[in-house]
Design a protein around this motif. Structure first.
Motif, PDB file in Angstrom:
ATOM      1  N   ASP A  74       0.851  -1.198   0.000  1.00 59.72           N
ATOM      2  CA  ASP A  74       0.000   0.000   0.000  1.00 59.72           C
ATOM      3  C   ASP A  74       0.885   1.245   0.000  1.00 59.72           C
ATOM      4  N   TYR A  77       2.639   2.310   3.178  1.00 57.19           N
ATOM      5  CA  TYR A  77       1.873   2.340   4.439  1.00 57.19           C
ATOM      6  C   TYR A  77       1.766   0.944   5.054  1.00 57.19           C
ATOM      7  N   HIS A 117      -1.254  -0.024  11.946  1.00 60.20           N
ATOM      8  CA  HIS A 117      -0.962  -1.362  11.432  1.00 60.20           C
ATOM      9  C   HIS A 117       0.506  -1.421  11.017  1.00 60.20           C
ATOM     10  N   PHE A 162     -10.417  -0.808   2.085  1.00 64.67           N
ATOM     11  CA  PHE A 162     -10.167  -0.977   0.647  1.00 64.67           C
ATOM     12  C   PHE A 162     -11.118  -1.986   0.013  1.00 64.67           C
ATOM     13  N   PHE A 185      -7.196  -2.200   6.703  1.00 65.49           N
ATOM     14  CA  PHE A 185      -6.831  -1.806   5.330  1.00 65.49           C
ATOM     15  C   PHE A 185      -6.534  -3.095   4.553  1.00 65.49           C
ATOM     16  N   GLN A 189      -1.719  -5.563   5.898  1.00 67.04           N
ATOM     17  CA  GLN A 189      -1.573  -4.508   6.914  1.00 67.04           C
ATOM     18  C   GLN A 189      -2.307  -4.894   8.210  1.00 67.04           C
ATOM     19  N   ARG A 219       3.674  13.261  10.632  1.00 65.69           N
ATOM     20  CA  ARG A 219       2.272  13.167  10.217  1.00 65.69           C
ATOM     21  C   ARG A 219       1.813  11.785  10.698  1.00 65.69           C
ATOM     22  N   ASP A 221      -0.535   8.694  10.519  1.00 67.60           N
ATOM     23  CA  ASP A 221      -1.449   8.002   9.614  1.00 67.60           C
ATOM     24  C   ASP A 221      -2.639   7.443  10.396  1.00 67.60           C
ATOM     25  N   VAL A 222      -3.837   7.629   9.858  1.00 70.27           N
ATOM     26  CA  VAL A 222      -5.064   7.098  10.486  1.00 70.27           C
ATOM     27  C   VAL A 222      -5.041   7.359  11.996  1.00 70.27           C
ATOM     28  N   GLU A 282      -3.701  12.811  10.595  1.00 68.57           N
ATOM     29  CA  GLU A 282      -4.674  12.477   9.555  1.00 68.57           C
ATOM     30  C   GLU A 282      -5.838  11.819  10.286  1.00 68.57           C
ATOM     31  N   HIS A 343      -2.265  12.568  -1.454  1.00 67.99           N
ATOM     32  CA  HIS A 343      -2.035  11.373  -2.270  1.00 67.99           C
ATOM     33  C   HIS A 343      -3.197  10.376  -2.222  1.00 67.99           C
ATOM     34  N   ASP A 344      -4.265  10.699  -1.489  1.00 69.69           N
ATOM     35  CA  ASP A 344      -5.394   9.773  -1.372  1.00 69.69           C
ATOM     36  C   ASP A 344      -6.642  10.251  -2.092  1.00 69.69           C
ATOM     37  N   ARG A 433      -6.277   5.298  -6.231  1.00 68.29           N
ATOM     38  CA  ARG A 433      -5.675   6.618  -6.062  1.00 68.29           C
ATOM     39  C   ARG A 433      -4.449   6.875  -6.925  1.00 68.29           C
ATOM     40  N   ARG A 437      -1.040  10.230  -8.168  1.00 66.19           N
ATOM     41  CA  ARG A 437       0.321   9.850  -7.758  1.00 66.19           C
ATOM     42  C   ARG A 437       1.280   9.755  -8.951  1.00 66.19           C
TER      43      ARG A 437
END
Ligand code: NOJ
Length: 575
Positions: A74, A77, A117, A162, A185, A189, A219, A221-222, A282, A343-344, A433, A437
């Motif tokens: 991913d 990630y 994760h 996903f 996800f 993950q 940053r 994530d989630v 995020e 990027h998402d 996505r 990118r």
């Protein structure tokens, strides 16, 4: 450790421990930024070679998407080792050189931490599979027996973001079908168990590892994930629901109150450094108040304001969104962190180039594949107006690589190149996505428009020759020049550069901003100190109010045309 130096030509109020209150951070999607070693993938040395470009753009910091060793299920990630750099991107030494060189260029470095994760190739998960049920190794993740007589049904009805079930069954070390593990996800993950003290300590240590190397912040994530309702209750979602990342309060796995305890511990670590390190979350949560809860003084510094991303290009929607975010953040003394793209989500040129939802219709759905074809020229015109709107608001700003070139979403990538796990996991019903990118065009010609010497990992549209840095550099009317001008002015303007710590809210305004009544289709606001921003979202020209023009999104004379923003100094104005 090298300290960031201010850009030479300004008295820079962001050169302080409070830089994150007004700072402009540039998001580098490392795979797609610059490829120094000619393998078609961006890398650390490529990023380092472009530091002068970023310094000239005038950003305060870069946020780099995960650069750690990862099987890339991913886009990084799925982290296999939180204390190293992915070999395809470079080495730990190159990472250190990048951090030091960024600082020498006056640019801070924000890394991306992924705490919800790990990768299924992380040593912890490999050990968990080998150790079997009931082990200390499994207790770092969320393993459960299955339902049904043979345990062959997942423990509950949760779906992965996903697509498909959020549970995967493992084969036990003795070869029998065994427990299930949670993955919100991709299958690769597995979710960590944040009720386990060992997990919490591990991440405190990872923070220190990078802070000790001079990293200025993370940053997260989630950030609204991590904690799960231990009862793992079914969600009972209707068959036809659309996948969303958070849709309600009191959710069994998003935005649970206990997650705040985690960030209080993280803040203590960040504050133990000199200068203190910072965080940006995020967090896709239900509303602005829920977001502000992450920004209480002993928690995180900032969090992306995704309400603005979802707001249509309509004056009433933009004003309501901005005002609600400003008010809720003011109550906790935190700056709003504005963002238009990342990027998402669909690039904003392609969002704003589409027919916008009317009043009473839903907000823009930034996760689903877009419908219809955008008018890219219109999208770019609105994107110019949007960035001046955003940069004029009090708060911090994140830019996503390529928006300064006016890049649109690439919506016609051949199916054979799609790499986002969403494509496979949705059974080829969502393209995912990749369209935002696609590698950056640096030059007007060459096999990858200067991205690198090899074929890039995703193909670039031929029309991006004209969007390249080379094509726009030196053209005073290009998007790139607009961004450079706007960031330069923002750094030195007495009002815009002033870090705002708004604690008070008055009706219809915060203490730092007053909305002007300019009718239903025009945004106008005045910042304390005499600076005015007007955005004309109506179909017709409006009169240019009195004041000295500071910057405009397209050249104007005595009227403001449709989809145009004007910055005015109104200290001495006749209004
Ligand atoms: C949010 C990241 O921005 C996205 O790219 C990733 O797929 C998910 N979190 C899972 O880590």
């Amino acid at each position: 450790m090298t300290e960031p130096k201010p850009h030479a030509d300004t008295a820079d109020p962001s050169d302080s421990t409070d830089w994150w209150r007004t700072g402009v951070t540039y998001q580098v999607y490392i795979r797609s930024f610059a490829d120094a070693d000619g393998d078609g993938l961006g890398d650390v040395e490529g990023m380092r070679s472009r530091l002068p470009y970023l310094a000239a753009l005038g950003v305060d910091a870069v946020w780099i998407n995960p650069w750690y060793p990862s099987p890339q299920a991913d886009g990084g990630y799925d982290v296999a080792d939180y204390r190293d750099v992915e070999p395809a991107f470079g080495t730990l030494d190159e990472g250190q050189r990048f951090i030091d060189d960024a600082h020498a260029n006056g640019i801070r470095v924000i890394l991306d931490i992924v705490p919800n994760h790990t990768s299924d190739r992380h040593a912890w998960f490999v050990a968990a599979l080998a150790a079997g049920p009931g082990s200390r190794e499994r207790a770092r993740y969320i393993f459960r027996p299955g339902l049904g007589a043979d345990g062959d049904e997942p423990p509950n009805d949760w779906e992965a973001t996903f697509g498909g079930s959020a549970w995967e069954r493992v084969t036990e070390p003795d070869g029998t079908p065994g427990e299930w593990y949670l993955h919100l996800f991709a299958v690769e993950q597995p979710d960590l168990n944040w009720d386990n003290r060992e997990v919490r300590d591990e991440f405190l240590d990872v923070l220190r590892f990078w802070f000790d190397r001079g990293v200025d912040g993370f940053r997260i994530d989630v950030a609204h994930g991590l904690i799960k309702d231990p009862a793992l209750p079914d969600l009972d979602l209707p068959e036809d629901h659309t996948p969303v990342i958070s849709d309600r309060i009191d959710h069994p796995f998003w935005d649970r109150p206990q997650v705040h305890e985690v960030y209080r511990e993280w803040r203590e670590v960040a504050d133990s450094y000199d200068p203190p390190r910072t965080f940006v979350a995020e967090a896709w949560v239900a509303n602005a108040e829920r977001l502000a809860a992450y920004l209480r003084t002993d928690e995180l510094h900032t969090a992306f304001d995704f309400d603005m991303v979802r707001a249509p290009w309509r004056a009433d929607a933009l004003i309501t969104t901005a005002q609600s975010s400003l008010e809720s953040h003011a109550l906790v003394g935190a700056p709003v962190t504005w963002v238009l793209s990342n990027h998402d989500i669909l690039r904003h040129v392609s969002r704003y180039g589409r027919v916008q939802p009317r009043r009473g219709e839903d907000a823009v759905d930034v996760f689903s594949d877009p419908v219809g074809t955008p008018d890219v020229a219109l999208g770019r015109r609105r994107a110019r107006a949007a960035i001046l709107f955003e940069l004029a608001l009090p708060g911090a700003v994140y830019l996503y690589q390529g928006e300064e070139l006016g890049l649109e979403e690439v919506e016609d990538l051949p199916e054979s190149v799609l790499a986002d796990p969403i494509w496979e996991l949705s059974g080829h019903t969502r393209r995912g996505r990749d369209g935002c990118r696609v590698p950056i065009p640096w030059t007007e010609s060459g096999p990858s428009f200067g991205f690198g010497d090899a074929k890039p990992w995703l193909p670039q549209p031929a029309a991006w020759s004209a969007q390249s840095v080379e094509a726009q550099d030196g053209d005073p009317e290009s998007m790139l020049s607009l961004y450079r001008d706007a960031l330069r002015i923002r750094r030195s303007h007495p009002v815009l550069a002033h870090p705002v710590v708004a604690h008070s809210v008055v009706e219809g305004a915060t203490s730092e901003l007053e909305w002007l009544d300019m009718g239903q289709e025009v945004i106008g606001f005045r910042r304390a100190g005499g600076f005015t921003c007007i955005v004309n979202l109506s179909d017709s020209d409006i009169d240019l109010p009195a004041g000295d023009i500071v910057l405009t999104s397209v050249p104007v004379t005595d009227t403001i045309p449709s989809d145009v923003t004007v910055w005015l100094d109104t200290n001495t104005a006749r209004d």
